[in-house]
Motif scaffolding. Structure first.
Motif, PDB file in Angstrom:
ATOM      1  N   SER A   8      24.821  -5.460  10.447  1.00 33.56           N
ATOM      2  CA  SER A   8      23.698  -4.595  10.782  1.00 33.56           C
ATOM      3  C   SER A   8      23.648  -3.467   9.772  1.00 33.56           C
ATOM      4  O   SER A   8      24.515  -3.334   8.915  1.00 33.56           O
ATOM      5  CB  SER A   8      23.874  -4.012  12.194  1.00 33.56           C
ATOM      6  OG  SER A   8      24.910  -3.056  12.211  1.00 33.56           O
ATOM      7  N   THR A   9      22.615  -2.647   9.883  1.00 39.55           N
ATOM      8  CA  THR A   9      22.473  -1.526   8.967  1.00 39.55           C
ATOM      9  C   THR A   9      23.614  -0.525   9.126  1.00 39.55           C
ATOM     10  O   THR A   9      23.857   0.274   8.235  1.00 39.55           O
ATOM     11  CB  THR A   9      21.129  -0.819   9.195  1.00 39.55           C
ATOM     12  OG1 THR A   9      21.005  -0.495  10.588  1.00 39.55           O
ATOM     13  CG2 THR A   9      19.976  -1.718   8.800  1.00 39.55           C
ATOM     14  N   ASP A  63      15.677  -1.362   6.893  1.00 39.96           N
ATOM     15  CA  ASP A  63      16.630  -1.550   7.996  1.00 39.96           C
ATOM     16  C   ASP A  63      16.568  -2.978   8.543  1.00 39.96           C
ATOM     17  O   ASP A  63      17.613  -3.617   8.761  1.00 39.96           O
ATOM     18  CB  ASP A  63      16.337  -0.561   9.124  1.00 39.96           C
ATOM     19  CG  ASP A  63      16.709   0.870   8.772  1.00 39.96           C
ATOM     20  OD1 ASP A  63      17.450   1.067   7.785  1.00 39.96           O
ATOM     21  OD2 ASP A  63      16.255   1.786   9.490  1.00 39.96           O
ATOM     22  N   ARG A  64      15.383  -3.461   8.780  1.00 35.39           N
ATOM     23  CA  ARG A  64      15.236  -4.812   9.335  1.00 35.39           C
ATOM     24  C   ARG A  64      15.720  -5.869   8.349  1.00 35.39           C
ATOM     25  O   ARG A  64      16.343  -6.864   8.739  1.00 35.39           O
ATOM     26  CB  ARG A  64      13.772  -5.050   9.717  1.00 35.39           C
ATOM     27  CG  ARG A  64      13.358  -4.318  10.996  1.00 35.39           C
ATOM     28  CD  ARG A  64      11.845  -4.230  11.132  1.00 35.39           C
ATOM     29  NE  ARG A  64      11.455  -3.708  12.443  1.00 35.39           N
ATOM     30  CZ  ARG A  64      11.518  -2.436  12.786  1.00 35.39           C
ATOM     31  NH1 ARG A  64      11.965  -1.543  11.916  1.00 35.39           N
ATOM     32  NH2 ARG A  64      11.145  -2.041  13.997  1.00 35.39           N
ATOM     33  N   ASP A  67      19.432  -6.073   8.286  1.00 38.96           N
ATOM     34  CA  ASP A  67      19.931  -6.690   9.510  1.00 38.96           C
ATOM     35  C   ASP A  67      19.858  -8.218   9.452  1.00 38.96           C
ATOM     36  O   ASP A  67      20.597  -8.908  10.153  1.00 38.96           O
ATOM     37  CB  ASP A  67      19.132  -6.205  10.727  1.00 38.96           C
ATOM     38  CG  ASP A  67      19.613  -4.860  11.242  1.00 38.96           C
ATOM     39  OD1 ASP A  67      20.752  -4.477  10.923  1.00 38.96           O
ATOM     40  OD2 ASP A  67      18.838  -4.194  11.955  1.00 38.96           O
TER      41      ASP A  67
END
Length: 298
Positions: A8-9, A63-64, A67
């Motif tokens: 994840s971020t 961010d997405r 991820d």
């Protein structure tokens, strides 16, 4: 080919680098990537933002993307925007020069491996200009291009009475910023579609309010002169996606259709109810298309 990212971020690392543009302008640049080392041939996604904004306009997409994929993501502030310096020895701002700035960023922080280039509004024009002036890099390294809420030319401005004269005057204002003159209500009406989260409007307003008025005026003129239709030929064999909201007031659907018509490889995607700020209005859709380009055939 990139692989699905299981982290994840929270596990991404970020670094800020200063890149010198060809004219000496200091470009604030950010590189975000997974904490675990990436392979030497891992792809890099380079994101160019729009007029009066800064690299933060891409944060939700970044961010997405981190991820979902093991990928390096580069964003930067265009000259006169965000934390970058004013355009240096140029007699006048130009989109053509922004393409050379993008080349400088790529050379400095992503000199190897495949690239996916994405640009929003003026950033999309930057990608087109880069393709026109650096076709060898496009042919050798670019796996895909994402053109978001943008145009190859024939822009008509904001549609406000007297705006051209005002923008000419602003181009000569010292380092003042829009500040309180930039209102959330005005940004909501101009930039967003049918539905807008007040937090998104506030974030956009904050970016515009921090932009130097001289840059607002100088790049307004640059956008009026912008014509990159010839450069689109360099994207002919590059998988390209053109995204636009059907409520976009600045770069309407007609401009997106022209792009798709001129780029045989392009897929046109029109988002119902969305305006100009798709990085806030449709970050998942943008991320989906970036992932598709990363997994493309090149």
């Amino acid at each position: 080919m990139s692989t699905q990212h299981a982290g994840s971020t929270q596990h991404a690392v970020s670094s800020r680098i200063t890149v010198l543009a060809p004219d000496g302008t200091r470009l604030a640049t950010w590189v975000r990537q997974p904490a675990d080392p990436l392979p030497h041939d891992a792809p890099t996604v380079v994101l160019a933002h729009g007029w009066t904004l800064n690299h933060g306009a891409w944060d939700r997409v970044t961010d997405r993307l981190l991820d979902r994929r093991d990928v390096r993501v580069v964003s930067y502030d265009q000259p006169g925007h965000g934390e970058s310096g004013r355009h240096g020895r140029r007699h006048e701002a130009s989109v053509h020069d922004l393409g050379d700035d993008l080349d400088a960023v790529i050379r400095a922080v992503a000199p190897h491996g495949p690239l996916v280039l994405a640009g929003h509004s003026m950033g999309g024009m930057t990608v087109m200009a880069f393709a026109g002036t650096h076709p060898d890099v496009v042919r050798d390294r670019v796996r895909g291009a994402l053109l978001v809420s943008t145009s190859a030319g024939d822009l008509s401005g904001l549609g406000r009475r007297g705006e051209a004269g005002l923008m000419r005057a602003l181009a000569h204002v010292p380092a003042l910023r829009g500040g309180r003159a930039i209102t959330a209500r005005g940004q909501r009406a101009l930039l967003f579609g049918d539905v807008a989260d007040p937090a998104d409007v506030a974030a956009t307003r904050a970016m515009v309010a921090r932009t130097r008025l001289s840059s607002v005026g100088a790049y307004y003129a640059a956008l009026g002169r912008h014509d990159e239709y010839a450069a689109l030929d360099e994207l002919t064999d590059i998988p390209t996606t053109v995204l636009v909201g059907d409520r976009d007031k600045l770069t309407p659907v007609s401009h997106a259709r022209r792009l798709a018509e001129r780029i045989p490889s392009a897929e046109l995607v029109v988002l119902p109810g969305a305006g100009h700020m798709l990085g806030y209005e449709a970050p998942e859709t943008i991320t989906d298309h970036l992932c598709a380009l990363l997994e493309g055939p090149r």
